[in-house]
Design a protein around this motif. Structure first.
Motif, PDB file in Angstrom:
ATOM      1  N   THR A 256      56.292  11.109 -71.109  1.00  0.00           N
ATOM      2  CA  THR A 256      55.269  10.694 -71.917  1.00  0.00           C
ATOM      3  C   THR A 256      53.884   9.987 -71.178  1.00  0.00           C
ATOM      4  N   ARG A 257      54.163   8.515 -70.711  1.00  0.00           N
ATOM      5  CA  ARG A 257      53.171   7.426 -70.587  1.00  0.00           C
ATOM      6  C   ARG A 257      53.483   7.366 -69.097  1.00  0.00           C
ATOM      7  N   GLY A 258      54.373   7.765 -68.532  1.00  0.00           N
ATOM      8  CA  GLY A 258      54.085   7.777 -67.033  1.00  0.00           C
ATOM      9  C   GLY A 258      54.971   6.475 -66.669  1.00  0.00           C
ATOM     10  N   GLY A 259      55.459   5.929 -67.343  1.00  0.00           N
ATOM     11  CA  GLY A 259      56.961   5.120 -67.182  1.00  0.00           C
ATOM     12  C   GLY A 259      55.659   2.984 -67.801  1.00  0.00           C
ATOM     13  N   ALA A 260      56.363   1.898 -67.620  1.00  0.00           N
ATOM     14  CA  ALA A 260      55.620   1.018 -67.833  1.00  0.00           C
ATOM     15  C   ALA A 260      54.529   0.928 -66.770  1.00  0.00           C
ATOM     16  N   THR A 261      54.770   0.983 -65.306  1.00  0.00           N
ATOM     17  CA  THR A 261      54.202   0.640 -64.248  1.00  0.00           C
ATOM     18  C   THR A 261      53.214   1.782 -64.076  1.00  0.00           C
ATOM     19  N   LEU A 262      52.452   3.287 -64.463  1.00  0.00           N
ATOM     20  CA  LEU A 262      51.649   3.741 -64.944  1.00  0.00           C
ATOM     21  C   LEU A 262      50.934   4.045 -65.657  1.00  0.00           C
ATOM     22  N   GLU A 263      51.487   3.435 -66.890  1.00  0.00           N
ATOM     23  CA  GLU A 263      50.797   3.440 -68.444  1.00  0.00           C
ATOM     24  C   GLU A 263      49.121   3.614 -68.038  1.00  0.00           C
ATOM     25  N   ALA A 264      48.812   2.823 -67.558  1.00  0.00           N
ATOM     26  CA  ALA A 264      47.510   2.882 -67.556  1.00  0.00           C
ATOM     27  C   ALA A 264      46.103   4.434 -67.376  1.00  0.00           C
ATOM     28  N   TYR A 265      47.272   5.327 -66.525  1.00  0.00           N
ATOM     29  CA  TYR A 265      46.932   5.884 -65.657  1.00  0.00           C
ATOM     30  C   TYR A 265      46.631   7.696 -66.899  1.00  0.00           C
TER      31      TYR A 265
ATOM     32  N   TYR B 109      49.176  10.489 -66.525  1.00  0.00           N
ATOM     33  CA  TYR B 109      49.881  10.463 -66.086  1.00  0.00           C
ATOM     34  C   TYR B 109      50.489  10.722 -67.728  1.00  0.00           C
ATOM     35  N   HIS B 110      50.342  10.909 -68.868  1.00  0.00           N
ATOM     36  CA  HIS B 110      50.643  10.998 -70.150  1.00  0.00           C
ATOM     37  C   HIS B 110      50.744  13.031 -70.263  1.00  0.00           C
ATOM     38  N   ARG B 111      52.009  13.258 -69.930  1.00  0.00           N
ATOM     39  CA  ARG B 111      51.303  14.612 -69.748  1.00  0.00           C
ATOM     40  C   ARG B 111      51.732  14.799 -71.618  1.00  0.00           C
ATOM     41  N   VAL B 112      52.861  14.420 -72.220  1.00  0.00           N
ATOM     42  CA  VAL B 112      54.021  14.470 -72.839  1.00  0.00           C
ATOM     43  C   VAL B 112      52.999  14.240 -74.396  1.00  0.00           C
ATOM     44  N   VAL B 113      53.662  14.682 -75.398  1.00  0.00           N
ATOM     45  CA  VAL B 113      52.897  13.879 -76.721  1.00  0.00           C
ATOM     46  C   VAL B 113      54.079  13.768 -77.273  1.00  0.00           C
ATOM     47  N   ARG B 114      54.539  12.900 -77.970  1.00  0.00           N
ATOM     48  CA  ARG B 114      55.479  12.836 -79.174  1.00  0.00           C
ATOM     49  C   ARG B 114      54.662  13.020 -80.971  1.00  0.00           C
TER      50      ARG B 114
ATOM     51  N   ARG C  49      58.835  15.447 -82.447  1.00  0.00           N
ATOM     52  CA  ARG C  49      59.059  16.442 -81.372  1.00  0.00           C
ATOM     53  C   ARG C  49      58.061  15.653 -80.323  1.00  0.00           C
ATOM     54  N   PHE C  50      58.955  16.260 -79.126  1.00  0.00           N
ATOM     55  CA  PHE C  50      57.583  15.871 -77.719  1.00  0.00           C
ATOM     56  C   PHE C  50      57.227  17.378 -77.107  1.00  0.00           C
TER      57      PHE C  50
END
Length: 820
Positions: A444-453, A456-461, A465-466
C-alpha cells in the motif's frame, strides 16, 4: 456416474485398450468428491485418469454441457500445454462431448484471450502465471463460477519452487470461490508423496493417494552406458575431457531405425553436440533438430511437431523436453553427461517407450570417467526404487506480495479474507499476523522506508477493502506477474529475417562486431547490438574459434541422494558388479594403490606438497554447492588460527585447500574446522554473504514489484535491474535492516546458494567420522579433477586444456599398467 464410466470403457475398447485399476480408482474418487495425488510411471494414461471423472460426469448429465469452465488444467510448460490440448480434445470428441478445449499461455493470441474472459471454454489448459493473470480480472469469480475440477500436471516439477508457491496461492483462491472444488495432482517421479499431496491440497485437507496397481505393466528400464575404448576410461579424469570423443558410438546409436532424444544438461552443450552430429553426418542435417529454452518458439514448435510425426532422426535438447510430452515415436533416449539426479534420469528415460509396457531405453554418455560411476550409482538407485525427495518452499514473502496486488486488482479483499485464504496453503500456514500486516503495508505504501515514493503505492485501502485503482499500476503488474527470473536475456535476430531466440547479455557483451558464435544450430556473425537485441547474419567461411553462449545454471550440483550412492559405489559397498564399475576398475586400482578408497566409516583426506605449496584434498561427497561453501568455511577458520593465504576449489566429490604455508599434519587439528557450531555467522564472514544477498535481492525485488523489468519486447538489461535493485538494497540495509524482503534475500542465499541445510547435515556427518589422511606420491584420480578445476580459473581455456592434458599424461605414465 455409471453411464460416464461406461462411455469411458467404450472409448478404451474402441482403441483396443482396457482401463487400468488406478484410472478407475481416480474416476471413482472423483465421483465421491475427493481430491488427491496420482503417482504412476510415465506413459500409462495419467491424463485420461485425471480428466475421466469430470468428462464422464458430463456424459451422464449432458444438460450441464454449456455451463462455462468446468476443468482447469495447470501445466508447468507451454510445450506440455499443446500436447495436453491435443489429448483432451481427442478424449472429449471420443466421448461425444461438444466441449471446447483451449490453451491460455504466453503463446495464445490476444483475441482468443479476450474471448476466454467472457466466454470461457469448458476445458482450459494454462500455466501458473496465466492463472494469476486471470485472477487479476475483476470478473474472475464469474469465469470460475462453474469450475468443479483442477488438475496440476507434473506437480513434482513445480513443488519446491516459487512457481509452486504461486500455484498454491492460485488454488487457494479457487477453493475460496468453489469450496467443493476437486484438485488432482499428477506426478511420475516423487519420493515424499504425502508431503507433496499435503502441499497441493492444503494442510489438513486429506485426499486420496493413488499409485499404479498390480495390473500395470512395469515397463522395464534399459539403461546402458557407452564406455570409452579400448581398455576403459582415462584414470585421471577432468570435467568434460571425454567431450565429443564418444561421438562415434553416439552416431552408431542414431544410425538405428527410429527417433531419438539426445539430452544434455546445458544449452551450450546442446549447441555443441548438435553441431558435431551435423558436421559428422551432413546427410542428416534436415533430420537432426535442436530444442532448448532460449530458442525462438517457432523453432521449438517445429521440432516438437517432427517428433510427434516421427520424422526426426534425433532432437538434441535440454530439460525443455523433460516433462510428460507424449512423443510416442521416440524409441530411445541418449543422456550426455551425468543427469546429477536419479529422478531426472528416470524422467528422461520415460520419454521413450511412452506406452503401457513399453521399454524405456536410455543410453548414458559420460563426459568424464567419474560420471561412469554416477551412472552406475543411478542404476543401483533405480533398481532399488529410490529417488530424491522434493521439499516445498515456505514463507516466500515476495510471492505473497505479488499475490496481494493480484488479488487487489481482481476485485479486492479484506484483511480477514486474505488471511484465511493464504493460510490455507502449506507455504503460509504459519504466517504471523505481523508478517501479513507488513506485506499489506508494503504493497500500500512501500513500507516505512519507501513511503515517500508514489510508485510504490500500488494498493489503496477503500473502507475495509484493499483494491488497485491506478491503471498504470494495473498495467505494470500484469506485465510483471510470475516468479521466473533470468540473467538479462538479449534477443538474437537476423538482419533480414526472424528471431532465433535469446542469449545472456553477459555473453554478447564479450563479443565485438564480426565475432562468430554457435547458436540455434547455426554459425552466426555478430553485426551490432542495440536495445537488448543482438543483430546477426550467417557467417561465411570458417574460423577456428566458435564460442558457444553460456547460460546461467549450467553447473548443476549432484543431488544428495546420488552423491551418497556414488560414495557407496566408490567404497565398494554398492554398484560394484555393474558394467560401469568394471570399466572404472583401473581408476579405482590407482586410487587404492596411491591413497585409499573413500568409505562410509571414515573421511578421506589427501595431503600433497608441490611447487604451489601445501595441499589438502577432502572428499565428503556433499555436492558442488555445499563443497564450495565448506571449502571457504574451512579455509577461513584456518586463517583465524594464524594469518595465512589459502585458495580453494571444489567439485561434486570434494574440495581442495592450498596454501604456501604448511598445513596441519594431525587430522585431529582439522576436525574442529568443520564443526557445525556458529555455521551461519562464519559463513557470513567468509563468503561475502552481503554481496551474494545483494545479487539475490534483484530477483526478490522483481517478484515483489520493487523493480520493473520493462514491457514485453523491451526489457531492461540485467545491469539496469541490478543497479536499481542494488540502490534499493543499500537504502533498506541502512535505514530498514529489519525489512522482511531484505531478510528473505539473505535467507535464500543461505538456503539455495550455500545450501546451508545440506551443509549442516554434511558437517555433522563429517564430525562423526574419523578422518584418515594419506600422503600419495602424486595427484590421485579423485584429487586430479579438483586440481584441474582450480587451474581453469587461473589460465585461459586453451592453455588450461593443454596443461591439464600434459599433467594427466604424466600421471598415467607414472601409474603404469598395473590393474589396467
Amino acid at each position: 456416474m455409471s453411464a460416464g464410466v461406461d462411455a469411458l470403457e467404450r472409448w478404451f475398447a474402441e482403441r483396443g485398450w482396457r482401463p487400468f485399476g488406478f484410472q478407475r480408482e481416480v474416476w471413482r474418487a472423483w465421483s465421491e468428491g475427493e481430491s488427491g495425488l496420482l503417482h504412476v510411471p510415465t506413459g500409462l494414461g495419467k491424463t485420461v485418469a485425471a480428466a475421466g471423472g469430470p468428462l464422464g460426469a458430463a456424459v451422464e448429465a449432458p444438460e450441464d454441457d454449456a455451463s462455462g469452465l468446468r476443468l482447469l488444467w495447470i501445466t508447468p510448460l507451454r510445450a506440455l500445454a499443446r500436447d495436453t490440448e491435443t489429448a483432451l480434445s481427442e478424449l472429449t470428441a471420443g466421448l461425444g462431448l461438444d466441449w471446447r478445449v483451449e490453451r491460455r499461455t504466453g503463446d495464445t493470441a490476444a483475441a482468443l484471450k479476450r474471448r476466454q474472459k467472457t466466454h470461457p471454454p469448458e476445458v482450459l489448459i494454462t500455466t501458473p502465471e496465466s492463472l494469476s493473470l486471470l485472477l487479476t480480472e475483476t470478473r474472475h469469480p464469474r469465469i470460475f463460477a462453474a469450475l468443479d475440477t483442477v488438475v496440476v500436471d507434473e506437480w513434482h516439477e513445480l513443488l519446491g519452487s516459487k512457481r509452486g508457491v504461486q500455484c498454491e496461492l492460485g488454488l487457494a483462491r479457487l477453493r475460496t470461490l468453489r469450496p467443493d472444488l476437486r484438485t488432482w495432482g499428477l506426478s511420475a517421479t516423487l519420493q515424499n508423496l504425502h508431503e507433496a499431496q499435503n502441499t497441493l491440497l492444503g494442510p489438513g485437507a486429506g485426499g486420496r493417494l493413488v499409485g499404479a496397481g498390480d495390473d500395470v505393466p512395469s515397463g522395464a528400464i534399459e539403461l546402458r552406458t557407452v564406455l570409452p575404448d579400448p581398455a576403459g576410461p582415462d584414470r585421471f579424469p577432468w570435467a568434460g575431457h571425454l567431450g565429443l570423443r564418444l561421438l562415434e558410438p553416439v552416431l552408431a546409436e542414431l544410425d538405428a531405425p527410429g527417433t531419438a532424444l539426445l539430452f544434455t544438461n546445458t544449452r551450450s552443450q546442446a549447441e555443441l553436440w548438435h553441431r558435431a552430429i551435423v558436421e559428422a553426418r551432413p546427410d542428416w542435417a534436415d533430420d537432426v533438430l535442436l530444442h532448448h529454452g532460449s530458442l525462438a518458439r517457432e523453432a521449438r514448435t517445429a521440432a516438437e511437431e517432427r517428433l510427434r510425426l516421427g520424422t526426426a532422426r534425433c532432437v538434441v535438447c535440454t530439460s525443455t523436453l523433460d516433462l510428460g510430452v507424449d512423443f510416442s515415436p521416440v524409441d530411445r533416449v541418449i543422456q550426455v553427461g551425468s543427469p546429477k539426479g536419479v529422478a531426472r534420469l528416470l524422467q528422461r528415460a520415460g520419454r521413450s517407450g511412452h506406452r503401457p509396457g513399453g521399454v524405456r531405453r536410455i543410453v548414458c554418455v559420460p563426459t568424464h570417467a567419474l560420471e561412469i560411476v554416477e551412472f552406475a550409482a543411478a542404476r543401483t538407485s533405480i533398481e532399488a526404487g529410490s529417488v530424491e525427495p522434493r521439499h516445498p518452499l515456505v514463507g516466500a514473502l515476495d510471492v505473497l506480495c505479488q499475490h496481494l496486488v493480484t488479488r487487489a486488482l481482481g476485485g479486492g479483499f479484506t484483511r480477514a479474507e486474505i488471511a484465511a485464504e493464504v493460510r490455507s496453503t502449506r507455504a503460509y500456514r504459519d504466517l504471523a499476523d505481523s508478517a501479513l500486516d507488513w506485506c499489506l503495508d508494503f504493497v500500500t505504501r512501500g513500507g516505512a522506508t519507501l513511503e515517500a515514493y508514489p510508485r510504490y503505492h500500488r494498493v489503496v485501502r477503500a473502507g475495509d477493502r484493499f483494491v488497485v485503482e491506478s491503471r498504470s499500476v494495473a498495467r505494470r503488474h500484469r506485465m510483471s506477474v510470475g516468479t521466473i527470473t533470468d540473467d538479462g536475456q538479449m534477443q538474437v535476430r537476423f538482419l533480414k529475417g526472424g528471431r532465433l531466440g535469446r542469449v545472456e547479455e553477459r555473453f554478447v557483451s564479450r563479443l565485438s562486431p564480426g565475432d562468430r558464435f554457435l547458436f540455434a544450430g547455426r554459425e552466426l556473425e555478430l553485426v551490432r547490438t542495440r536495445d537488448m537485441v543482438a543483430w546477426v547474419r550467417l557467417a561465411k567461411g570458417r574460423k577456428a574459434r566458435r564460442p558457444v553462449p553460456r547460460w546461467a545454471g549450467g553447473r548443476m550440483p549432484l543431488s544428495t541422494h546420488l552423491a551418497e550412492a556414488v560414495a557407496a559405489a566408490l567404497s565398494g559397498s554398492g554398484s560394484q558388479h555393474t558394467p560401469e564399475m568394471a570399466a572404472v576398475a583401473p581408476l579405482l586400482e590407482v586410487q587404492a594403490r596411491w591413497s585409499r578408497l573413500p568409505g562410509h566409516a571414515h573421511l578421506l583426506g589427501e595431503r600433497h606438497r608441490t611447487r604451489e605449496g601445501h595441499h589438502l584434498f577432502l572428499f565428503p561427497f556433499l555436492g558442488r554447492a555445499a563443497h564450495e561453501g565448506l571449502a571457504a568455511l574451512v579455509a577461513w577458520r584456518l586463517s583465524q588460527r594464524a594469518p595465512r593465504t589459502a585458495s580453494v576449489s571444489a567439485n561434486d566429490y570434494g574440495f581442495e585447500i592450498v596454501s604456501p604455508d604448511p598445513l596441519p599434519d594431525d587430522p585431529g587439528e582439522w576436525v574442529p574446522l568443520w564443526s557445525p557450531d556458529r555455521l551461519i555467522d562464519d559463513l557470513h564472514a567468509c563468503m561475502n554473504a552481503t554481496e551474494l544477498a545483494r545479487r539475490r535481492f534483484r530477483d526478490v525485488a522483481r517478484v515483489s514489484g520493487l523493480v520493473f523489468q520493462g514491457p514485453p519486447g523491451r526489457p531492461k538489461s540485467a545491469r539496469q535491474l541490478q543497479a536499481s535493485a542494488g540502490l534499493i538494497y543499500d537504502v533498506l540495509a541502512r535505514w530498514d535492516p529489519e525489512n522482511l524482503l531484505l531478510q528473505q534475500a539473505h535467507r535464500e542465499v543461505l538456503d539455495h546458494e550455500l545450501e546451508v541445510r545440506r551443509l549442516r547435515e554434511g558437517l555433522e556427518r563429517m564430525t562423526a567420522l574419523p578422518p584418515v589422511f594419506t600422503t600419495p606420491p602424486r595427484l590421485t584420480p579423485l584429487a586430479f579433477p579438483i586440481w584441474a578445476e582450480r587451474m581453469q580459473a587461473q589460465v585461459s581455456t586453451e592453455s588450461w586444456v593443454d596443461r591439464v592434458r600434459r599433467v594427466a599424461g604424466r600421471l598415467e605414465k607414472a601409474a603404469g599398467t598395473a590393474g589396467a
